[in-house]
Enzyme design. Structure first.
Site, PDB file in Angstrom:
ATOM      1  N   ARG A 182       0.809  -1.233   0.000  1.00  6.94           N
ATOM      2  CA  ARG A 182       0.000   0.000   0.000  1.00  6.94           C
ATOM      3  C   ARG A 182       0.838   1.277   0.000  1.00  6.94           C
ATOM      4  NH1 ARG A 182      -2.518  -0.008   6.164  1.00  6.94           N
ATOM      5  NH2 ARG A 182      -0.564   0.376   7.235  1.00  6.94           N
ATOM      6  N   MET A 199       7.774  -0.108  -1.411  1.00 11.59           N
ATOM      7  CA  MET A 199       8.489  -1.376  -1.572  1.00 11.59           C
ATOM      8  C   MET A 199       9.650  -1.392  -0.568  1.00 11.59           C
ATOM      9  SD  MET A 199       6.717  -2.839  -3.832  1.00 11.59           S
ATOM     10  CE  MET A 199       7.662  -4.305  -4.221  1.00 11.59           C
ATOM     11  N   LYS A 227      20.517   3.434  10.273  1.00 11.67           N
ATOM     12  CA  LYS A 227      21.947   3.088  10.242  1.00 11.67           C
ATOM     13  C   LYS A 227      22.743   4.157   9.485  1.00 11.67           C
ATOM     14  CE  LYS A 227      20.561  -0.031  12.579  1.00 11.67           C
ATOM     15  NZ  LYS A 227      19.276   0.574  12.590  1.00 11.67           N
ATOM     16  N   ILE A 235      15.089   0.788  19.372  1.00  8.92           N
ATOM     17  CA  ILE A 235      14.728   2.024  18.660  1.00  8.92           C
ATOM     18  C   ILE A 235      15.024   3.250  19.540  1.00  8.92           C
ATOM     19  CG2 ILE A 235      12.828   3.364  17.656  1.00  8.92           C
ATOM     20  CD1 ILE A 235      11.579   0.662  16.805  1.00  8.92           C
ATOM     21  N   GLU A 262      12.896   4.700  31.197  1.00 10.98           N
ATOM     22  CA  GLU A 262      12.498   3.297  30.992  1.00 10.98           C
ATOM     23  C   GLU A 262      11.611   2.856  32.155  1.00 10.98           C
ATOM     24  OE1 GLU A 262      11.467  -0.122  30.173  1.00 10.98           O
ATOM     25  OE2 GLU A 262      12.778   0.710  28.618  1.00 10.98           O
ATOM     26  N   VAL A 276       7.869   3.180  22.592  1.00 10.97           N
ATOM     27  CA  VAL A 276       7.327   2.296  23.639  1.00 10.97           C
ATOM     28  C   VAL A 276       6.727   1.015  23.055  1.00 10.97           C
ATOM     29  CG1 VAL A 276       6.940   4.087  25.362  1.00 10.97           C
ATOM     30  CG2 VAL A 276       5.185   3.667  23.624  1.00 10.97           C
ATOM     31  N   GLY A 277       7.321   0.531  21.973  1.00 16.68           N
ATOM     32  CA  GLY A 277       6.852  -0.736  21.415  1.00 16.68           C
ATOM     33  C   GLY A 277       6.090  -0.558  20.123  1.00 16.68           C
ATOM     34  N   ALA A 323      13.828  -7.683  11.322  1.00 20.41           N
ATOM     35  CA  ALA A 323      13.699  -7.840   9.868  1.00 20.41           C
ATOM     36  C   ALA A 323      14.227  -9.188   9.397  1.00 20.41           C
ATOM     37  CB  ALA A 323      14.456  -6.713   9.153  1.00 20.41           C
ATOM     38  N   HIS A 339      44.557 -13.166  13.635  1.00 17.04           N
ATOM     39  CA  HIS A 339      45.142 -12.110  14.473  1.00 17.04           C
ATOM     40  C   HIS A 339      45.775 -11.034  13.576  1.00 17.04           C
ATOM     41  CE1 HIS A 339      47.374 -10.264  17.786  1.00 17.04           C
ATOM     42  NE2 HIS A 339      48.436 -10.248  16.979  1.00 17.04           N
TER      43      HIS A 339
END
Length: 464
Positions: free
Chosen positions: A36, A39, A52, A184, A203, A269-270, A318, A443
């Site tokens: 809707r 993409m 990111k 997030i 929190e 908050v979710g 994802a 290493h």
């Protein structure tokens, strides 16, 4: 109205839906996908990818301020928030068009519009040209989720933001409140704090990053506080008074109420599953707490209807959605795929420092009845970390003391979101400490800490 027939119809073109469509097409199925809006879904357009890109800008900005440490000089360091956002949107746009190209390449029919499922095997799509009817014996629901909004804390895009507003901020806040300390919330707190906002994180649970191992969360909190963040745990925002250009937040902690002023608030908050408008209840699909209930193969219990990704519940990641998409497509094509095992899915948070984990935390392993062996290795004991100027971090591994099975791995520090995959492969291969100890790690690399953490669990660490 004539209907079009397919073998499989996917509703939603996010990382679950578009991957399911591609895998279905690879297996010879005739596939249609309905979307809707964009993409690539939220992840690609308004989530994982653009965040990111913004966090990378903040990371480079942070490193520029550390130039002297590396024998370099940089002066007049600044940032242009609009340019940072523009780069982020450009990255999202590039990938969005890439998904469109993949649909064409795999001969997936794309229908842009809003879908409903009036009956099993039937999808009605409202497009800008009217209504189209699609038919298929298999329908995959991949409609994702959106930000949860709490009463009185609703976003307005000006003073109170969701993640979507935070990705295109109307201004750079001087004083920022972030409600919620999951991935997030912490990522946006890290971004704006690095760019100079006085950032407060509230929190409601007893500690930040509640799904992470307690030791890792405590280490991360220490770093955030060192960077100037204010962290309020076991606290809640009960009310927001919106003024002209400022918000007064009413915060309750330990039974005491106080007010603090901010220029902007991010509510993280979710999430809430996008179940509305599909007609699921009439079909007999069970929805609990806004998420579709499925079995381990993402089957809803209604013949031919599957649900994947965020719509089907935690973990809201994802890569979990993509893997479920592949599994469901293989199932529809007559294959016998393995179900997705939630404990083998890594979680990554791209704050400064990064956090990554897979499997059981130490506390959950003990609660599940395991006798455990725990290994730890700090970044300060690793040559590459010191050379990079990234000596703050920790790798932690949790093993079953009886079998040597790797139950969980938890990390905080530079590039741990890339390192975690080594342990993910280990868990998928059902590795024990013996194989990990016998593996030769190159290493100098940060990955050597993964080896040392395993060795430490068995009293054999070399460099610490």
């Amino acid at each position: 109205m004539a209907s079009q027939s397919f073998d499989m119809i996917v509703i939603g073109a996010g990382p679950g839906g578009y991957v399911a469509a591609i895998r279905g097409a690879q297996l010879g199925l005739k596939v249609a996908i309905v979307e809707r809006e964009h993409m690539g879904g939220i992840c690609l357009n308004w989530g994982c990818i653009p965040t990111k890109a913004m966090l990378r800008s903040a990371e480079v900005f942070h490193l520029m301020h550390r130039a002297k440490e590396f024998g370099l000089s940089a002066s007049g360091i600044g940032f242009d928030l609009d340019a940072v956002v523009k780069r982020s949107r450009g990255v999202a746009k590039q990938l969005n068009s890439g998904v469109g190209h993949l649909m064409k390449k795999n001969r997936v029919t794309v229908v842009m519009g809003t879908a409903t499922v009036p009956a099993p095997g039937r999808v009605a799509v409202t497009t800008d040209k009217g209504e189209e009817v699609l038919e298929a014996p298999a329908i995959v629901l991949a409609t994702g989720a959106r930000a949860r909004e709490l009463p009185g804390l609703e976003a307005d895009g000006d003073l109170v933001w969701t993640y979507k507003h935070a990705l295109q901020p109307p201004r750079m806040p001087k004083r920022l409140l972030v409600i919620g300390s999951g991935a997030i919330g912490i990522e946006f707190a890290s971004f704006f704090n690095t760019l100079g906002a006085e950032t407060t994180v509230v929190e409601v649970l007893a500690r930040i990053l509640p799904v992470e191992d307690e030791e890792i969360a405590a280490f991360a909190k220490k770093q955030f506080v060192k960077q100037g963040m204010t962290i309020l745990e076991g606290a809640s925002v009960t009310k927001l008074d919106r003024g002209r250009g400022t918000v007064t937040a009413h915060i309750e902690k330990d039974g005491k109420a106080e007010t603090r002023e901010f220029d902007a608030v991010i509510s993280a908050v979710g999430i809430v599953g996008n179940t509305e408008g599909l007609g699921l209840e009439a079909l007999g699909v069970t929805v609990e707490r806004t998420h579709v209930v499925t079995d381990e193969y993402c089957r809803t219990g209604v013949e031919g209807i599957y649900a994947i990704g965020d719509l089907a519940g935690a973990p809201w990641l994802a890569h979990k959605a993509s893997h479920e998409g592949v599994m469901v497509a293989e199932l529809i094509a007559g294959g016998h795929p393995h179900p997705v095992e939630p404990g083998a899915i890594a979680g990554c948070t791209y704050c400064q420092p990064q956090i990554a984990s897979v499997g059981l935390t130490e506390a959950r392993a003990k609660a599940a009845g395991h006798e455990v062996k725990v290994g730890r290795f700090p970044f300060i004991g690793n040559g590459k970390a010191i050379a990079l100027g990234e000596a703050e971090g920790l790798v932690k591994t949790v093993f079953d003391a009886k079998t040597g099975a790797l139950l969980g791995a938890h990390m905080v520090g530079a590039e741990v979101t890339e390192l975690i995959q080594g342990y993910v492969i280990g868990r998928t291969l059902e590795t024990t400490e013996a194989e990990l100890m016998q593996t030769v790690f190159p290493h100098p690399t940060l990955s050597e800490m993964m080896h040392e953490s395993v060795l430490d669990a068995y009293g054999r660490a070399i460099h610490f």
